[in-house]
Design an enzyme around this catalytic site. Structure first.
Site, mmCIF file in Angstrom:
data_model
loop_
_atom_site.group_PDB
_atom_site.id
_atom_site.type_symbol
_atom_site.label_atom_id
_atom_site.label_comp_id
_atom_site.label_asym_id
_atom_site.label_seq_id
_atom_site.Cartn_x
_atom_site.Cartn_y
_atom_site.Cartn_z
ATOM 1 C CE1 TYR A 116 37.992 25.348 -7.209
ATOM 2 C CE2 TYR A 116 40.008 25.953 -6.081
ATOM 3 C CZ TYR A 116 38.793 26.303 -6.618
ATOM 4 O OH TYR A 116 38.372 27.610 -6.590
ATOM 5 C CB SER B 77 41.844 29.804 -6.961
ATOM 6 O OG SER B 77 42.069 29.520 -5.597
#
Ligand SMILES: *[C@@H]1O[C@H](CO)[C@@H](O)[C@H](O)[C@H]1NC(C)=O
Ligand SMILES: *[C@@H]1O[C@H](CO)[C@@H](O)[C@H](O)[C@H]1NC(C)=O
Length: 330
Positions: A186, A174
């Site tokens: 995350y 990401s």
């Protein structure tokens, strides 16, 4: 003297021509495809929805043999209904070693002596995500277990099959693996995926295995679903001790959710095919790239920002967040 001070038109023209030729050559090289899609098997995790679901259908449409791993029966049934009979689904929980072992066994039967051409580590979750101080250790591990440890174990268990085919590994990281924008597991997990993929690429290069990293910007998928993020943020906020809540001020929770809603509304693109096109290139191009950034926000904003000094990226990141009420003067 004239020649030293002003580059001649000829020199400028030659330089432009060379740059143009190099760009054209790069584009041609980039467009070469591998042959024999109908002989190739690809295993994709996280095919219940989002990138995984679309990629499975896209590759199925191109004639590749797709084995799509879903977490839920419903995800598997939805995909089966939308794809050709060539596509196979199986149930996989990437945090469960036995479940991964069963997937390897059934893929092994499917691919036979050919081996596995592609492994796409796409399964991931975002919640719990939010301010670091609101988290407990288990909130971090819930995300790390799926997004990082899951990717590592799936890769390790599938490596023998990939080696047989001199295949490809495609890991979904990401932009948050380049710039840590928020607390929780995350960003840590995505930084970990970047590092794991770099090591894997260097270690497996002599065996003909290629590794690509996909770095999507913000897209509308289950990972960015605000209702799920908000419900979990409320759980985190509600269990905080009163003195911690007081240090943020009583309106902070609502301000924070509004800020999230605003930035997600601004940033999230509904066109997730931008991401699956990168994945497809990584699997089918003769010369796959090491890193793919998908989305205008990734290419033009987040990745460039990640190269700037921390004081700049901190300033920009903080513009997206409210200030705790009682800390305005610090
Ligand atoms: C996945 O496996 C883990 C570990 O075995 C288990 O705790 C978790 O509940 C499972 N998740 C699902 C959705 O089945
Ligand atoms: C979230 O933003 C949308 C517009 O992007 C707006 O219509 C909606 O009311 C907002 N919701 C909250 C809870 O702020």
């Amino acid at each position: 003297f004239k020649i030293n001070r002003y580059p001649s038109h000829l020199a400028v023209t030659c330089a432009l021509l060379l740059v143009t030729l190099a760009a054209v050559r790069w584009h041609i090289r980039d467009s070469y495809k591998v042959d024999g899609f109908s002989q190739k098997h690809v295993f994709i995790t996280g095919c219940d929805s989002g990138f995984g679901h679309l990629l499975a259908r896209q590759l199925d449409g191109k004639g590749l043999h797709v084995v799509a791993a879903c977490l839920t029966e419903k995800g598997a049934a939805d995909l089966t209904a939308a794809a050709s009979s060539r596509l196979k689904t199986l149930l996989l929980n990437v945090t469960d070693s036995a479940s991964i072992g069963r997937a390897v066994e059934s893929v092994s039967k499917e691919v036979g002596e050919r081996g596995l051409w592609g492994l796409v580590n796409n399964a991931g979750r975002s919640v719990p995500i939010g301010p670091t101080e609101w988290m407990k250790l288990e909130d971090f591990t819930k995300v790390l277990d799926v997004n990082l440890i899951g990717v590592i174990e799936v890769t390790l268990q599938f490596l023998p099959l990939l080696k047989k085919a001199q295949g490809r590994v495609v890991n979904v990281a990401s932009v948050l693996g380049r710039l840590s924008l928020t607390g929780g597991g995350y960003c840590l997990s995505k930084w970990g995926v970047e590092a794991f993929s770099d090591s894997l690429r260097r270690d497996m290069h002599p065996f003909g295995i290629k590794v690509s990293i996909i770095e999507p910007g913000f897209f509308k998928t289950a990972v960015t679903r605000l209702d799920l993020i908000e419900a979990d943020l409320r759980r985190l906020w509600t269990r905080l001790p009163q003195d911690v809540k007081d240090s943020y001020g009583e309106t902070y929770f609502d301000d924070y959710v509004k800020a999230q809603n605003f930035s997600m509304g601004l940033l999230c693109s509904p066109d997730i095919s931008k991401v699956t096109r990168c994945m497809e290139h990584a699997l089918t191009a003769r010369f796959p790239r090491t890193r793919y950034s998908a989305g205008w926000d990734a290419k033009l904003f987040w990745i460039p920002l990640s190269y700037l000094p921390s004081c700049v990226s901190d300033f920009v990141t903080n513009m997206f967040l409210p200030l705790p009420k009682n800390q305005r003067n610090v």
